[in-house]
Design a protein around this motif. Structure first.
Motif, PDB file in Angstrom:
ATOM      1  N   ILE A 173      27.572   3.099  17.176  1.00  0.00           N
ATOM      2  CA  ILE A 173      27.501   1.502  16.470  1.00  0.00           C
ATOM      3  C   ILE A 173      27.524   1.356  15.032  1.00  0.00           C
ATOM      4  CG2 ILE A 173      25.870  -0.323  16.680  1.00  0.00           C
ATOM      5  CD1 ILE A 173      24.676   0.855  19.409  1.00  0.00           C
ATOM      6  N   ILE A 174      26.646   2.143  14.356  1.00  0.00           N
ATOM      7  CA  ILE A 174      26.728   2.054  12.882  1.00  0.00           C
ATOM      8  C   ILE A 174      28.056   2.368  12.259  1.00  0.00           C
ATOM      9  CG2 ILE A 174      25.925   3.193  10.668  1.00  0.00           C
ATOM     10  CD1 ILE A 174      23.406   3.508  12.302  1.00  0.00           C
ATOM     11  N   ARG A 175      28.802   3.217  12.658  1.00  0.00           N
ATOM     12  CA  ARG A 175      30.273   3.656  12.181  1.00  0.00           C
ATOM     13  C   ARG A 175      31.246   2.431  12.415  1.00  0.00           C
ATOM     14  NH1 ARG A 175      29.429   9.156  14.303  1.00  0.00           N
ATOM     15  NH2 ARG A 175      28.522  10.322  12.452  1.00  0.00           N
ATOM     16  N   ALA A 176      30.942   1.804  13.776  1.00  0.00           N
ATOM     17  CA  ALA A 176      31.890   0.744  14.171  1.00  0.00           C
ATOM     18  C   ALA A 176      31.813  -0.673  13.402  1.00  0.00           C
ATOM     19  CB  ALA A 176      31.859   0.528  15.762  1.00  0.00           C
ATOM     20  N   ASN A 177      30.607  -0.775  12.762  1.00  0.00           N
ATOM     21  CA  ASN A 177      30.101  -1.843  12.003  1.00  0.00           C
ATOM     22  C   ASN A 177      29.932  -1.756  10.726  1.00  0.00           C
ATOM     23  OD1 ASN A 177      29.615  -4.147  14.345  1.00  0.00           O
ATOM     24  ND2 ASN A 177      28.742  -2.154  15.027  1.00  0.00           N
ATOM     25  N   LEU A 178      30.325  -0.725   9.938  1.00  0.00           N
ATOM     26  CA  LEU A 178      30.183  -0.467   8.563  1.00  0.00           C
ATOM     27  C   LEU A 178      30.785  -1.429   7.860  1.00  0.00           C
ATOM     28  CD1 LEU A 178      30.385   3.689   7.880  1.00  0.00           C
ATOM     29  CD2 LEU A 178      28.487   1.977   7.578  1.00  0.00           C
ATOM     30  N   HIS A 179      31.839  -1.785   8.138  1.00  0.00           N
ATOM     31  CA  HIS A 179      32.258  -3.118   7.350  1.00  0.00           C
ATOM     32  C   HIS A 179      31.668  -4.409   7.312  1.00  0.00           C
ATOM     33  CE1 HIS A 179      33.513  -3.763  11.511  1.00  0.00           C
ATOM     34  NE2 HIS A 179      33.746  -5.085  11.236  1.00  0.00           N
ATOM     35  N   LYS A 180      30.533  -4.507   8.155  1.00  0.00           N
ATOM     36  CA  LYS A 180      29.659  -5.609   8.217  1.00  0.00           C
ATOM     37  C   LYS A 180      28.473  -5.369   7.437  1.00  0.00           C
ATOM     38  CE  LYS A 180      31.175  -6.879  12.877  1.00  0.00           C
ATOM     39  NZ  LYS A 180      30.618  -7.216  14.233  1.00  0.00           N
TER      40      LYS A 180
ATOM     41  N   GLU B 256      22.179   3.494   7.662  1.00  0.00           N
ATOM     42  CA  GLU B 256      23.826   3.454   7.626  1.00  0.00           C
ATOM     43  C   GLU B 256      24.177   4.673   6.699  1.00  0.00           C
ATOM     44  OE1 GLU B 256      23.130  -0.866   6.692  1.00  0.00           O
ATOM     45  OE2 GLU B 256      21.763   0.875   7.402  1.00  0.00           O
ATOM     46  N   ASP B 257      23.273   4.891   5.457  1.00  0.00           N
ATOM     47  CA  ASP B 257      23.413   6.096   4.754  1.00  0.00           C
ATOM     48  C   ASP B 257      23.127   7.337   5.378  1.00  0.00           C
ATOM     49  OD1 ASP B 257      24.265   5.104   2.230  1.00  0.00           O
ATOM     50  OD2 ASP B 257      22.207   4.740   1.477  1.00  0.00           O
ATOM     51  N   LYS B 258      22.320   7.651   6.248  1.00  0.00           N
ATOM     52  CA  LYS B 258      21.968   8.721   6.915  1.00  0.00           C
ATOM     53  C   LYS B 258      23.176   9.153   7.571  1.00  0.00           C
ATOM     54  CE  LYS B 258      16.813   8.051   7.059  1.00  0.00           C
ATOM     55  NZ  LYS B 258      15.864   7.966   7.996  1.00  0.00           N
ATOM     56  N   ILE B 259      23.798   8.178   8.460  1.00  0.00           N
ATOM     57  CA  ILE B 259      24.882   8.437   9.333  1.00  0.00           C
ATOM     58  C   ILE B 259      26.079   8.674   8.704  1.00  0.00           C
ATOM     59  CG2 ILE B 259      26.230   7.616  11.346  1.00  0.00           C
ATOM     60  CD1 ILE B 259      23.424   8.171  12.215  1.00  0.00           C
ATOM     61  N   VAL B 260      26.290   8.200   7.638  1.00  0.00           N
ATOM     62  CA  VAL B 260      27.417   8.352   6.744  1.00  0.00           C
ATOM     63  C   VAL B 260      27.341   9.618   5.903  1.00  0.00           C
ATOM     64  CG1 VAL B 260      28.782   7.649   4.696  1.00  0.00           C
ATOM     65  CG2 VAL B 260      28.153   6.152   6.600  1.00  0.00           C
ATOM     66  N   LYS B 261      26.265   9.952   5.419  1.00  0.00           N
ATOM     67  CA  LYS B 261      26.267  11.192   4.733  1.00  0.00           C
ATOM     68  C   LYS B 261      25.842  12.545   5.422  1.00  0.00           C
ATOM     69  CE  LYS B 261      25.011   8.509   0.789  1.00  0.00           C
ATOM     70  NZ  LYS B 261      23.666   8.159  -0.381  1.00  0.00           N
TER      71      LYS B 261
ATOM     72  N   SER C 242      15.554   1.745   7.950  1.00  0.00           N
ATOM     73  CA  SER C 242      16.056   0.622   7.197  1.00  0.00           C
ATOM     74  C   SER C 242      17.631   0.224   7.468  1.00  0.00           C
ATOM     75  CB  SER C 242      15.711   0.967   5.887  1.00  0.00           C
ATOM     76  OG  SER C 242      15.934  -0.014   4.744  1.00  0.00           O
ATOM     77  N   THR C 243      17.767  -0.878   7.395  1.00  0.00           N
ATOM     78  CA  THR C 243      19.309  -1.362   7.380  1.00  0.00           C
ATOM     79  C   THR C 243      19.393  -2.673   7.116  1.00  0.00           C
ATOM     80  OG1 THR C 243      21.212  -1.530   8.964  1.00  0.00           O
ATOM     81  CG2 THR C 243      18.914  -2.258   9.793  1.00  0.00           C
ATOM     82  N   SER C 244      20.622  -3.006   6.562  1.00  0.00           N
ATOM     83  CA  SER C 244      21.026  -4.525   6.235  1.00  0.00           C
ATOM     84  C   SER C 244      21.998  -4.838   6.989  1.00  0.00           C
ATOM     85  CB  SER C 244      21.287  -4.566   4.870  1.00  0.00           C
ATOM     86  OG  SER C 244      22.445  -3.731   4.513  1.00  0.00           O
ATOM     87  N   LEU C 245      22.431  -4.313   8.323  1.00  0.00           N
ATOM     88  CA  LEU C 245      23.547  -4.631   9.243  1.00  0.00           C
ATOM     89  C   LEU C 245      23.202  -6.208   9.764  1.00  0.00           C
ATOM     90  CD1 LEU C 245      24.585  -1.232  10.533  1.00  0.00           C
ATOM     91  CD2 LEU C 245      26.051  -3.022   9.446  1.00  0.00           C
ATOM     92  N   PRO C 246      24.228  -6.684  10.297  1.00  0.00           N
ATOM     93  CA  PRO C 246      23.927  -8.027  10.936  1.00  0.00           C
ATOM     94  C   PRO C 246      22.911  -8.167  12.036  1.00  0.00           C
ATOM     95  CG  PRO C 246      26.273  -7.847  10.671  1.00  0.00           C
ATOM     96  CD  PRO C 246      25.466  -6.634  10.356  1.00  0.00           C
ATOM     97  N   PHE C 247      22.204  -9.204  12.591  1.00  0.00           N
ATOM     98  CA  PHE C 247      21.068  -9.289  13.540  1.00  0.00           C
ATOM     99  C   PHE C 247      21.735  -8.684  14.608  1.00  0.00           C
ATOM    100  CE2 PHE C 247      18.486 -11.494  16.437  1.00  0.00           C
ATOM    101  CZ  PHE C 247      17.580 -10.695  16.350  1.00  0.00           C
ATOM    102  N   GLU C 248      23.016  -9.254  15.175  1.00  0.00           N
ATOM    103  CA  GLU C 248      23.342  -8.877  16.392  1.00  0.00           C
ATOM    104  C   GLU C 248      23.588  -7.300  16.747  1.00  0.00           C
ATOM    105  OE1 GLU C 248      26.750 -10.437  14.016  1.00  0.00           O
ATOM    106  OE2 GLU C 248      24.750 -10.775  14.357  1.00  0.00           O
ATOM    107  N   VAL C 249      23.951  -6.570  15.398  1.00  0.00           N
ATOM    108  CA  VAL C 249      24.290  -5.229  15.248  1.00  0.00           C
ATOM    109  C   VAL C 249      22.690  -4.334  15.583  1.00  0.00           C
ATOM    110  CG1 VAL C 249      25.209  -3.338  14.055  1.00  0.00           C
ATOM    111  CG2 VAL C 249      26.285  -5.527  13.989  1.00  0.00           C
ATOM    112  N   GLN C 250      21.970  -5.064  14.854  1.00  0.00           N
ATOM    113  CA  GLN C 250      20.553  -4.436  14.797  1.00  0.00           C
ATOM    114  C   GLN C 250      19.988  -4.308  16.276  1.00  0.00           C
ATOM    115  OE1 GLN C 250      17.745  -6.005  11.920  1.00  0.00           O
ATOM    116  NE2 GLN C 250      19.539  -6.508  10.365  1.00  0.00           N
ATOM    117  N   ILE C 251      20.240  -5.184  17.134  1.00  0.00           N
ATOM    118  CA  ILE C 251      19.939  -5.287  18.474  1.00  0.00           C
ATOM    119  C   ILE C 251      20.237  -4.238  19.223  1.00  0.00           C
ATOM    120  CG2 ILE C 251      19.849  -6.629  20.777  1.00  0.00           C
ATOM    121  CD1 ILE C 251      19.746  -9.194  19.128  1.00  0.00           C
ATOM    122  N   GLU C 252      21.808  -4.123  18.904  1.00  0.00           N
ATOM    123  CA  GLU C 252      22.403  -2.847  19.555  1.00  0.00           C
ATOM    124  C   GLU C 252      21.978  -1.519  19.125  1.00  0.00           C
ATOM    125  OE1 GLU C 252      26.702  -2.781  20.634  1.00  0.00           O
ATOM    126  OE2 GLU C 252      26.809  -4.427  19.121  1.00  0.00           O
ATOM    127  N   MET C 253      21.823  -1.419  17.848  1.00  0.00           N
ATOM    128  CA  MET C 253      21.099  -0.015  17.446  1.00  0.00           C
ATOM    129  C   MET C 253      19.818   0.321  17.826  1.00  0.00           C
ATOM    130  SD  MET C 253      22.287  -1.137  13.213  1.00  0.00           S
ATOM    131  CE  MET C 253      21.237  -0.033  12.625  1.00  0.00           C
TER     132      MET C 253
END
Length: 632
Positions: free
Chosen positions: A280-287, A307-312, A339-350
């Motif tokens: 989910i995070i990788r698919a939404n990094l652009h957001k 996001e940092d943890k998944i990427v790094k 901790s995250t700053s992804l959109p709210f709808e993505v946070q629900i999925e995460m």
């Protein structure tokens, strides 16, 4: 414009953890103090995790307590769960941690501030610093009200031009639902302060009733409770503790505390992300505003977003998370490590990809916040600014992260502002005296290009700076400067004398051919197992005796190391020394020395880019004396 009719000694701007400790310290030292904050209902609000302590942070919290600060007592009265971390390692890295009731902690400190003699609490947003002849003399609020004072302490936290990010949505504020402080940055810039943008973040809060805790691992608190404060007699309303009635033996809880009201400690829970979380995070990094370049501020390296943890760490199959309660009167659960700053709808999925959270409901979304911070190298060791007399800065405005780092700075700023007005020298804790000393020295010497977090590895004398002996290191000083009440000083002095008396006894009493101290040095031996032990010795005294004997050699080596460097640490750099006139200084060293203006040779030696050869030149030039322009 309206000038408030009461003139103060000290004004503290901001009511967070730094502001509270600064205001309480200055008032307790006899200064008429004003605590001015945007919202009186959020004094000491825990913006992120409602927890105090942890690795190295627990050391800071106990030092604040030993110095007469409020953090330890507030933690013990409002803690939901207490644990001592790192106990499988040596005592220098043991660290207390407590999960607190967010609202109880906040209102306990609000209550403490409102009842402190010599301290006024008022609601208002400071918009401008009032400066005259290079000295601050007050502040002006958004209503045009001027409050005049002899000194000002700025503790604005994340509120200075705070900007929150949830996906591509930007919201002005220092905390979700609260306004940003928008005026003070201009005042600081006019003074010549260098301003940078930093970033921090917080995870979502979930509804407890929507989490399946059966899929998680329970993490209970420690019994006996590892309390923070050294002044437990005050919490338990007793004159003194004996081995029989001591909390470490009886498991009692302080009257009126959260532990007593709840009937014991609350559990935290361990859970994990799943491969689905990473997808989910990788698919939404652009957001993500963090990865799309929307966020300009530099974030904390040691508290990364999910996001940092998944990427790094792409090869890591799962990330450990902690589900932690926020209070006994709320169902909100803090997701520690998410901790995250992804959109709210993505946070629900995460969130619903986390083990046990498949049906979880988000009560508050996660967000990142950017804010203004100053370059702390523009501060004296007292935390007074170099560009304006009687103006002090403390907390996240100086580039730190964390409640404990902020509170420690606030305490020292409050002490030193009060001492300035009393005509006394500032209190500067050295690196071998306290983690607080390490913290401030690091900030003013190295700056904070990213949010600064305390670690035990930052302290070169950490065996001397244990969390258990902060009172033995600092309480005598706290009493001398007027922060430690007489009753607590008497308790501290009695404890110190008991330790010395028992150490003498163990080194003189023999069993056969060896002393009791030599027996206690054996790896398998503890004070509790020691033959001819003193049954009347309080547990905390017995522990100090055991540590002192078992680690005697290591402690002596560190003390010898302190002595070796003492000459450099104590050697003051005279104000007449002109780095421009010292030949052969490397350009980088000259630039750094001119900017930082170190107070001692020891501090100069710790500046990045200043070599031992540069230090030798400085020492030679100091020896030649004032007025020297060319080498002899």
């Amino acid at each position: 414009m309206f000038v408030y009719p009461k003139t103060y000694d000290i004004i503290v701007i901001g009511g967070g953890h730094a502001g509270v400790e600064a205001a309480l310290a200055s008032a307790r030292m006899g200064c008429q103090t004003l605590l001015l904050t945007i919202n009186l209902d959020t004094i000491a609000q825990m913006s992120c995790n409602p927890a105090i302590g942890g690795l190295a942070k627990g050391h800071l919290a106990r030092e604040i307590d030993a110095m007469g600060g409020a953090m330890g007592i507030a933690t013990d009265m409002t803690g939901l769960q207490f644990r001592m971390l790192n106990t499988k390692k040596g005592p220098s890295v043991w660290a207390p941690r407590a999960q607190c009731d967010k609202k109880a902690y906040q209102f306990f400190l609000k209550w403490l501030c409102e009842r402190q003699e010599g301290l006024d609490c008022k609601q208002g947003q400071a918009m401008k610093l009032l400066i005259r002849d290079g000295t601050v003399h007050g502040v002006e609020t958004e209503l045009g009200v001027q409050y005049h004072a002899k000194a000002v302490i700025v503790t604005t936290g994340t509120f200075l031009r705070g900007l929150m990010h949830i996906g591509m949505n930007k919201l002005s504020g220092g905390r979700l639902g609260e306004a940003a402080a928008v005026g003070l940055t201009a005042s600081l810039k006019e003074l010549g302060m260098e301003i940078s943008r930093l970033k921090t973040g917080t995870p979502p809060r979930l509804n407890r009733r929507t989490i399946d805790f059966s899929k998680t691992t329970v993490q209970p608190g420690d019994e006996p409770v590892p309390y923070f404060t050294y002044w437990l007699e005050d919490l338990f309303h007793v004159e003194q503790f004996t081995p029989e009635n001591h909390p470490s033996r009886s498991h009692r809880y302080p009257p009126g505390s959260i532990l007593e009201r709840n009937g014991g400690q609350m559990a935290c829970y361990i859970t994990y992300t799943t491969p689905r979380t990473a997808e989910i995070i990788r698919a939404n990094l652009h957001k993500s505003p963090l990865y799309s370049g929307v966020i300009e501020g530099i974030g904390p390296r040691y508290c990364p977003s999910i996001e940092d943890k998944i990427v790094k760490f792409p090869d890591k199959e799962r990330q450990q998370l902690f589900l932690e309660p926020e209070g006994i009167a709320t169902d909100e659960i803090y997701v520690n490590g998410f901790s995250t700053s992804l959109p709210f709808e993505v946070q629900i999925e995460m969130v619903r990809s986390i083990v046990g959270c498949e049906n979880a409901e988000i009560m508050r979304p996660a967000y990142a916040v950017e804010y203004d911070a100053v370059n702390p190298m523009q501060l004296h060791p007292s935390l007074e600014t170099k560009v304006c007399r009687n103006l002090y800065l403390a907390g996240q405005i100086n580039g730190t992260s964390g409640y404990e780092e902020a509170a420690a700075q606030g305490l020292m700023a409050g002490i030193n502002a009060a001492r300035r007005l009393q005509g006394r020298d500032p209190i500067i804790l050295k690196r071998n005296e306290a983690y607080i000393g390490v913290l401030i020295d690091d900030l003013i010497t190295k700056g904070a290009p990213e949010p600064y977090r305390m670690f035990t590895s930052r302290a070169e004398y950490r065996l001397l700076l244990r969390q258990d002996n902060a009172d033995l290191r600092l309480s005598e000083l706290a009493y001398q400067i007027g922060l430690l009440p007489e009753r607590n000083y008497r308790r501290f002095a009695a404890k110190r004398d008991l330790i010395q008396k028992e150490l003498l006894r163990l080194n003189s009493v023999r069993q056969g051919s060896v002393t009791l101290a030599q027996i206690l040095k054996r790896p398998e031996m503890t004070y509790a197992k020691l033959p001819h032990k003193d049954e009347s010795l309080p547990p905390d005294v017995a522990y100090q005796v055991e540590i002192s004997i078992k680690y005697e050699g290591y402690i002596e080596r560190q003390e010898a190391e302190v002595e070796r460097f003492k000459n450099l640490e104590d050697k003051q750099i005279p104000p007449w020394l002109d780095y421009q006139t010292i030949p052969n200084l490397r350009p980088e060293a000259r630039q750094k020395l001119l900017k930082i203006r170190p107070v001692t040779v020891g501090q100069a030696a710790r500046i990045s880019g200043v070599s031992p050869a540069d230090i030798s030149l400085i020492l030679v030039w100091m020896k030649r004396g004032q007025g020297t322009t060319t080498p002899h």
